[in-house]
Design a protein around this motif. Structure first.
Motif, PDB file in Angstrom:
ATOM      1  N   TYR A 102      -6.269  13.687   5.619  1.00  0.00           N
ATOM      2  CA  TYR A 102      -7.389  12.970   6.231  1.00  0.00           C
ATOM      3  C   TYR A 102      -7.119  11.471   6.203  1.00  0.00           C
ATOM      4  O   TYR A 102      -6.733  10.920   5.183  1.00  0.00           O
ATOM      5  CB  TYR A 102      -8.674  13.287   5.469  1.00  0.00           C
ATOM      6  N   MET A 103      -7.314  10.827   7.338  1.00  0.00           N
ATOM      7  CA  MET A 103      -7.089   9.387   7.462  1.00  0.00           C
ATOM      8  C   MET A 103      -8.446   8.691   7.579  1.00  0.00           C
ATOM      9  O   MET A 103      -9.152   8.831   8.596  1.00  0.00           O
ATOM     10  CB  MET A 103      -6.211   9.099   8.673  1.00  0.00           C
ATOM     11  N   ASP A 104      -8.787   7.931   6.548  1.00  0.00           N
ATOM     12  CA  ASP A 104     -10.139   7.386   6.400  1.00  0.00           C
ATOM     13  C   ASP A 104     -10.622   6.536   7.564  1.00  0.00           C
ATOM     14  O   ASP A 104     -11.796   6.585   7.945  1.00  0.00           O
ATOM     15  CB  ASP A 104     -10.220   6.556   5.119  1.00  0.00           C
ATOM     16  N   ASN A 105      -9.718   5.732   8.143  1.00  0.00           N
ATOM     17  CA  ASN A 105     -10.142   4.776   9.177  1.00  0.00           C
ATOM     18  C   ASN A 105     -10.005   5.305  10.599  1.00  0.00           C
ATOM     19  O   ASN A 105     -10.256   4.567  11.559  1.00  0.00           O
ATOM     20  CB  ASN A 105      -9.361   3.469   9.028  1.00  0.00           C
ATOM     21  N   CYS A 109       0.808  -1.213   0.000  1.00  0.00           N
ATOM     22  CA  CYS A 109       0.000   0.000   0.000  1.00  0.00           C
ATOM     23  C   CYS A 109       0.839   1.259   0.000  1.00  0.00           C
ATOM     24  O   CYS A 109       0.330   2.349  -0.151  1.00  0.00           O
ATOM     25  CB  CYS A 109      -0.902  -0.011   1.230  1.00  0.00           C
ATOM     26  N   ASN A 117     -13.258  -3.867  14.241  1.00  0.00           N
ATOM     27  CA  ASN A 117     -12.878  -4.946  13.314  1.00  0.00           C
ATOM     28  C   ASN A 117     -12.226  -6.095  14.068  1.00  0.00           C
ATOM     29  O   ASN A 117     -11.186  -6.621  13.661  1.00  0.00           O
ATOM     30  CB  ASN A 117     -11.933  -4.395  12.243  1.00  0.00           C
ATOM     31  N   PHE A 144     -10.691   1.744  15.509  1.00  0.00           N
ATOM     32  CA  PHE A 144     -10.716   0.946  14.281  1.00  0.00           C
ATOM     33  C   PHE A 144     -10.569  -0.544  14.589  1.00  0.00           C
ATOM     34  O   PHE A 144     -11.279  -1.384  14.026  1.00  0.00           O
ATOM     35  CB  PHE A 144      -9.598   1.409  13.350  1.00  0.00           C
ATOM     36  N   SER A 185      -4.976   4.796   7.586  1.00  0.00           N
ATOM     37  CA  SER A 185      -5.447   5.162   6.249  1.00  0.00           C
ATOM     38  C   SER A 185      -6.360   4.075   5.693  1.00  0.00           C
ATOM     39  O   SER A 185      -6.558   3.026   6.308  1.00  0.00           O
ATOM     40  CB  SER A 185      -4.251   5.362   5.308  1.00  0.00           C
ATOM     41  N   HIS A 186      -6.873   4.305   4.489  1.00  0.00           N
ATOM     42  CA  HIS A 186      -7.775   3.334   3.865  1.00  0.00           C
ATOM     43  C   HIS A 186      -7.075   2.025   3.561  1.00  0.00           C
ATOM     44  O   HIS A 186      -7.717   0.981   3.446  1.00  0.00           O
ATOM     45  CB  HIS A 186      -8.356   3.913   2.578  1.00  0.00           C
ATOM     46  N   CYS A 187      -5.738   2.048   3.423  1.00  0.00           N
ATOM     47  CA  CYS A 187      -5.000   0.814   3.118  1.00  0.00           C
ATOM     48  C   CYS A 187      -4.223   0.308   4.335  1.00  0.00           C
ATOM     49  O   CYS A 187      -3.207  -0.375   4.193  1.00  0.00           O
ATOM     50  CB  CYS A 187      -4.076   1.028   1.942  1.00  0.00           C
ATOM     51  N   LEU A 188      -4.696   0.667   5.525  1.00  0.00           N
ATOM     52  CA  LEU A 188      -4.154   0.182   6.801  1.00  0.00           C
ATOM     53  C   LEU A 188      -2.755   0.718   7.114  1.00  0.00           C
ATOM     54  O   LEU A 188      -2.040   0.138   7.938  1.00  0.00           O
ATOM     55  CB  LEU A 188      -4.137  -1.358   6.847  1.00  0.00           C
ATOM     56  N   ARG A 212     -14.023  17.329   9.177  1.00  0.00           N
ATOM     57  CA  ARG A 212     -13.644  16.798   7.867  1.00  0.00           C
ATOM     58  C   ARG A 212     -13.944  17.906   6.867  1.00  0.00           C
ATOM     59  O   ARG A 212     -14.951  18.602   6.977  1.00  0.00           O
ATOM     60  CB  ARG A 212     -14.459  15.555   7.528  1.00  0.00           C
TER      61      ARG A 212
END
Length: 451
Positions: A178-181, A57, A191, A187, A232-235, A114
């Motif tokens: 911005y960090m999506d997760n 990523c 999960n 987080f 982030s969206h890709c961990l 945001r």
């Protein structure tokens, strides 16, 4: 006349058909240079290939070895006017470029939003916007500017990136990527049990990479915790929240001594709690707690123990037990990070290298750390009967990090500690406790009551 011509002829080098010694040396040197270049290119490409396989990523991952020679962090203290420091290390943005959308949290200085940022001729990007309350004090204003200058001096893939600031108009803003997760602890709780051991270690390696970058610049974070790591969206994990951070002076110990104030007890090294002295080694202790948080999917360190109980337990030699299904090599690394003597703790560069080794050798993560029923999150205020140190099933399950099964026990009609003493693996399976590691931990704890 003939003699003279003969003498002139004989002074010329005799042709033997072989190159001269100087030519031979040049040829050998050229061959060795060519071999060295080819070998170096092969090694470089292999490292790059491994680099990208471990972290698909990221364009780059780990610390940049060349960056460690950059100048250390500069604090705002030398500036009589902190605004000058902000101008030197950050980019002042026109408020018209910033579009505030919805609230996503509450920060130390005010609300966090945001939003979007759009420079002329460029694509609009999503950003996080920290704002400063309108009723701010001088000290709050100073700390707000200070956090901006801290972030403005860092440039690393595992440190949250500063996009710019707005300081000349109200509300004052710090604009970051911005960090999506969101925050790592939340987080992970959302999960639970969804990631492999290698994925969790990769998250930890990213954090270790960011902390290596900071420590190489004589900088200590002081509040390293999963809540202050963004995903982030890709961990990809990035270190954030520099509100408690401090520059380390160029002294022998490389320490920073505070004059008081709040410190996060559950994440803080014993020497920092007792003497208010922080080093990169105290950040390493905190990293060990972050490891525990990640492997327990965002569980609360030390459970319901009070801060006073935590401090006393640590001084008495108590350390957190391994999370459920925690690889033994990771728990051993945690315990080294929690060495009472800070000189025995590893450096972040060493931690990063060790985690990288685990990722490239995943078979090392297969062995699970043993759970000792005598080393649980004891609740000193609890007192059960018949030698059982817990008054209720919820307290017991909390102590062995199995609180997720409280409802399972209630549904099965088990309401007292005495009622669990004869449970078997088959009983647990019928109750919905199907994971072998979870069964083993519960049964091991029950056996501990009988001994």
């Amino acid at each position: 006349m003939v003699r003279t011509q003969e003498q002139e002829f004989r002074t010329l080098p005799q042709d033997t058909g072989m190159p001269s010694g100087g030519v031979i040396v040049c040829i050998i040197f050229g061959v060795l240079l060519f071999i060295g270049l080819v070998a170096g290119l092969i090694i470089y490409r292999r490292r790059q290939a491994h680099h990208h396989r471990a972290r698909p990523c990221q364009k780059h991952s780990g610390y940049n070895r060349d960056e460690i020679w950059l100048k250390p962090y500069v604090d705002l203290q030398p500036y009589e006017d902190p605004s000058r420091g902000v101008l030197e290390f950050t980019k002042e943005l026109d408020p018209s470029l910033v579009n505030i959308e919805n609230v996503i949290g509450e920060g130390e200085f005010g609300e966090v939003y945001r939003g979007t940022l759009c420079f002329p001729g460029k694509e609009r990007i999503v950003v996080a916007i920290k704002t400063l309350k309108s009723s701010y004090s001088d000290s709050t204003w100073w700390n707000f500017l200070r956090e901006a200058t801290i972030m403005g001096q860092f440039n690393h893939q595992n440190i949250v990136r500063l996009e710019g600031v707005v300081t000349k108009r109200s509300p004052m803003m710090i604009i970051t990527e911005y960090m999506d997760n969101g925050a790592l602890d939340t987080f992970l709780r959302e999960n639970m049990d969804k990631f492999s051991a290698v994925q969790l270690v990769t998250m930890l390696q990213g954090i270790a990479s960011g902390m290596t970058y900071l420590s190489d610049r004589n900088y200590v974070h002081r509040d390293l915790a999963a809540r202050n790591i963004l995903v982030s969206h890709c961990l990809l994990c990035k270190v954030s929240d520099f509100g408690l951070s401090r520059i380390l002076e160029n002294d022998v110990e490389g320490t920073y001594e505070t004059k008081g104030g709040k410190i996060p007890i559950r994440w803080t090294a014993p020497e920092a709690i007792a003497h208010r002295i922080f080093t990169s080694a105290s950040d390493v202790w905190s990293f060990g707690i972050v490891m525990w948080e990640v492997l327990s999917y965002g569980d609360k360190p030390y459970g319901d123990m009070t801060n006073q109980e935590v401090m006393k337990s640590i001084e008495d030699g108590y350390r957190l037990p391994p999370p459920v299904d925690c690889p033994s090599v990771l728990y051993e690394l945690m315990k080294v990070c929690w060495s009472y003597d800070r000189t025995r703790r590893p450096r972040f560069r060493e931690i990063h290298a060790q985690l990288d080794h685990f990722i490239s050798s995943p078979h090392l993560l297969r062995t699970v750390a043993d759970f000792d029923p005598r080393v649980t999150l004891r609740l000193p205020s609890c007192s059960g009967s018949d030698g059982i140190p817990y008054r209720s099933i919820p307290e017991w399950l909390e102590s062995i990090r199995m609180k997720r099964y409280i409802l399972n026990f209630r549904t099965a009609g088990l309401n007292t500690m005495e009622s669990v003493l004869e449970l078997s693996a088959e009983d647990l399976k019928q109750m919905g406790v199907t994971l072998p590691g979870h069964q083993k931990r519960i049964l091991c704890s029950i056996q501990g009551f009988k001994e």
